[in-house]
Design a protein around this motif. Structure first.
Motif, PDB file in Angstrom:
ATOM      1  N   ARG A 287      83.840  22.628 -60.693  1.00  0.00           N
ATOM      2  CA  ARG A 287      85.351  22.616 -60.272  1.00  0.00           C
ATOM      3  C   ARG A 287      85.449  23.837 -59.228  1.00  0.00           C
ATOM      4  O   ARG A 287      85.970  23.696 -58.190  1.00  0.00           O
ATOM      5  CB  ARG A 287      86.153  22.570 -61.157  1.00  0.00           C
ATOM      6  N   ALA A 288      84.849  24.906 -59.649  1.00  0.00           N
ATOM      7  CA  ALA A 288      85.018  26.192 -59.048  1.00  0.00           C
ATOM      8  C   ALA A 288      84.044  25.978 -57.560  1.00  0.00           C
ATOM      9  O   ALA A 288      84.505  26.445 -56.607  1.00  0.00           O
ATOM     10  CB  ALA A 288      84.401  27.398 -59.416  1.00  0.00           C
ATOM     11  N   ILE A 289      82.849  25.353 -57.618  1.00  0.00           N
ATOM     12  CA  ILE A 289      82.070  25.088 -56.574  1.00  0.00           C
ATOM     13  C   ILE A 289      82.638  24.042 -55.666  1.00  0.00           C
ATOM     14  O   ILE A 289      82.684  24.233 -54.420  1.00  0.00           O
ATOM     15  CB  ILE A 289      80.612  24.435 -57.240  1.00  0.00           C
ATOM     16  N   LEU A 290      83.307  23.119 -56.306  1.00  0.00           N
ATOM     17  CA  LEU A 290      83.994  22.055 -55.301  1.00  0.00           C
ATOM     18  C   LEU A 290      84.915  22.862 -54.419  1.00  0.00           C
ATOM     19  O   LEU A 290      85.221  22.505 -53.121  1.00  0.00           O
ATOM     20  CB  LEU A 290      84.381  20.987 -56.076  1.00  0.00           C
TER      21      LEU A 290
ATOM     22  N   LEU B 242      80.046  17.718 -50.791  1.00  0.00           N
ATOM     23  CA  LEU B 242      80.268  16.319 -50.098  1.00  0.00           C
ATOM     24  C   LEU B 242      81.863  16.461 -49.450  1.00  0.00           C
ATOM     25  O   LEU B 242      81.956  15.921 -48.440  1.00  0.00           O
ATOM     26  CB  LEU B 242      80.574  15.385 -51.344  1.00  0.00           C
ATOM     27  N   PRO B 243      82.957  17.207 -50.035  1.00  0.00           N
ATOM     28  CA  PRO B 243      84.109  17.023 -49.186  1.00  0.00           C
ATOM     29  C   PRO B 243      83.914  17.712 -47.436  1.00  0.00           C
ATOM     30  O   PRO B 243      84.489  17.200 -46.887  1.00  0.00           O
ATOM     31  CB  PRO B 243      85.043  18.038 -50.024  1.00  0.00           C
ATOM     32  N   ALA B 244      83.123  18.912 -47.647  1.00  0.00           N
ATOM     33  CA  ALA B 244      82.966  19.464 -46.370  1.00  0.00           C
ATOM     34  C   ALA B 244      82.105  18.589 -45.505  1.00  0.00           C
ATOM     35  O   ALA B 244      82.431  18.439 -44.193  1.00  0.00           O
ATOM     36  CB  ALA B 244      82.232  20.796 -46.486  1.00  0.00           C
ATOM     37  N   GLU B 245      81.199  17.854 -46.003  1.00  0.00           N
ATOM     38  CA  GLU B 245      80.307  16.776 -45.146  1.00  0.00           C
ATOM     39  C   GLU B 245      81.180  15.775 -44.574  1.00  0.00           C
ATOM     40  O   GLU B 245      81.138  15.440 -43.533  1.00  0.00           O
ATOM     41  CB  GLU B 245      79.324  16.417 -46.041  1.00  0.00           C
ATOM     42  N   LEU B 246      82.041  15.058 -45.447  1.00  0.00           N
ATOM     43  CA  LEU B 246      82.863  14.079 -45.106  1.00  0.00           C
ATOM     44  C   LEU B 246      83.989  14.596 -44.171  1.00  0.00           C
ATOM     45  O   LEU B 246      84.073  13.707 -43.050  1.00  0.00           O
ATOM     46  CB  LEU B 246      83.421  13.338 -46.234  1.00  0.00           C
ATOM     47  N   LYS B 247      84.513  15.495 -44.242  1.00  0.00           N
ATOM     48  CA  LYS B 247      85.574  15.914 -43.207  1.00  0.00           C
ATOM     49  C   LYS B 247      85.008  16.453 -42.089  1.00  0.00           C
ATOM     50  O   LYS B 247      85.226  16.113 -40.865  1.00  0.00           O
ATOM     51  CB  LYS B 247      86.340  17.316 -43.838  1.00  0.00           C
TER      52      LYS B 247
END
Length: 306
Positions: free
Chosen positions: A4-7, A55-60
């Motif tokens: 969670r911290a990494i995400l 993944l969140p940064a990649e998709l955004k």
């Protein structure tokens, strides 16, 4: 550091980055976890891979605002991932994971309500051939057919659309030879390979499954429960496509095959689970006994122009 911290760190880095690209539709993303606990992602529409925390940064960065996720393990902390994607402004329509204690093809959606059934079933022909580049020629476009003698039916074993499955083949870069001619979902029959080129879909090397059969993937096969309608419509459209292909190549319903006929693989799993392949074949045969209806004519026109 905990997932969670990494995400969260990944999301913050993304939020303070440069202006994101324009929206690019829904991303189809496979989630993986190896035996050592290493977690990664693969985005079908761009071919991007990386650590799951990114993944969140990649998709955004790629301009996505929606995503469908599919995992073959329930050990990934999907709740943390969904939270991180939400903070990045990405809506997750599906996040499929196996239900504990059940066979892998029983899945549940952690993201919320499934898409609701709307409209009536229809099918369109879409020609979207994979790119003719050096990599694809090596692993996906092996050469000319000796002859087309069969049509082989598969299930994708994923919840994704035909266009998303097409993108997975085009952008796959893992050194494995995998390709097929059509992916069909509740709306479209998408052509990936030229009809004079054989694919790598039957698992029999240079045997007749690969070198003498057209490969058809029925999509949405992990859509169950409230999303069942998407698979049922996809299968109905595959029936129309199979009839059109058999008619185009002057074959009969006896020339239909399952993936399992060429190798010991449980595919097409939805038809095998319910012992319905012969029923599927009978419906195709009934179509061939009649003149093509309007929907089949659309597909036949597409095949004649391919």
């Amino acid at each position: 550091m905990k997932l969670r911290a990494i995400l969260t760190a990944g999301v913050l880095a993304c939020l303070f980055s440069a202006e994101a690209a324009k929206p690019a539709g829904a991303a189809a993303v496979a989630l993986s976890r190896d035996g050592t606990g290493h977690e990664t992602f693969f985005v079908f529409g761009t071919g991007a891979t990386g650590e799951l925390a990114g993944l969140p940064a990649e998709l955004k960065q790629s301009g996505y605002r929606e995503a469908d996720l599919s995992a073959w393990t329930n050990e990934i902390d999907c709740e943390a991932l969904l939270d991180a994607l939400s903070h990045a402004g990405i809506r997750v329509v599906r996040c499929y994971v196996p239900e504990p204690g059940k066979a892998a093809w029983f899945r549940r959606n952690l993201a919320g309500p499934e898409p609701e059934e709307s409209g009536s079933r229809s099918v369109s022909y879409v020609r979207a051939l994979i790119e003719d580049n050096d990599y694809n020629r090596r692993y996906k476009l092996p050469g000319k057919f000796r002859a087309v003698k069969y049509v082989t039916i598969h299930n994708t074993a994923e919840p994704f659309s035909a266009r998303q499955e097409r993108d997975r083949v085009d952008f796959r870069r893992d050194g494995r030879s995998v390709s097929f001619h059509f992916a069909v979902d509740e709306c479209e029959a998408v052509q990936l390979l030229p009809l004079d080129i054989h694919g790598w879909h039957a698992g029999d090397g240079r045997g007749p499954g690969n070198t003498e059969s057209i490969g058809v993937e029925i999509c949405r096969s992990q859509c169950r429960g409230a999303a069942e309608w998407q698979y049922r419509r996809s299968e109905a459209n595959a029936e129309i496509l199979a009839a059109a292909l058999l008619r185009h190549f002057k074959l009969t319903a006896a020339d239909l095959r399952m993936h399992r006929d060429w190798m010991r693989k449980y595919c097409p799993h939805r038809l095998l689970e319910e012992n319905r392949f012969e029923e599927f074949r009978a419906r195709v045969a009934a179509r061939l006994a009649r003149k093509p209806d309007g929907e089949e004519k659309k597909l036949l026109r597409g095949l004649s122009e391919a």
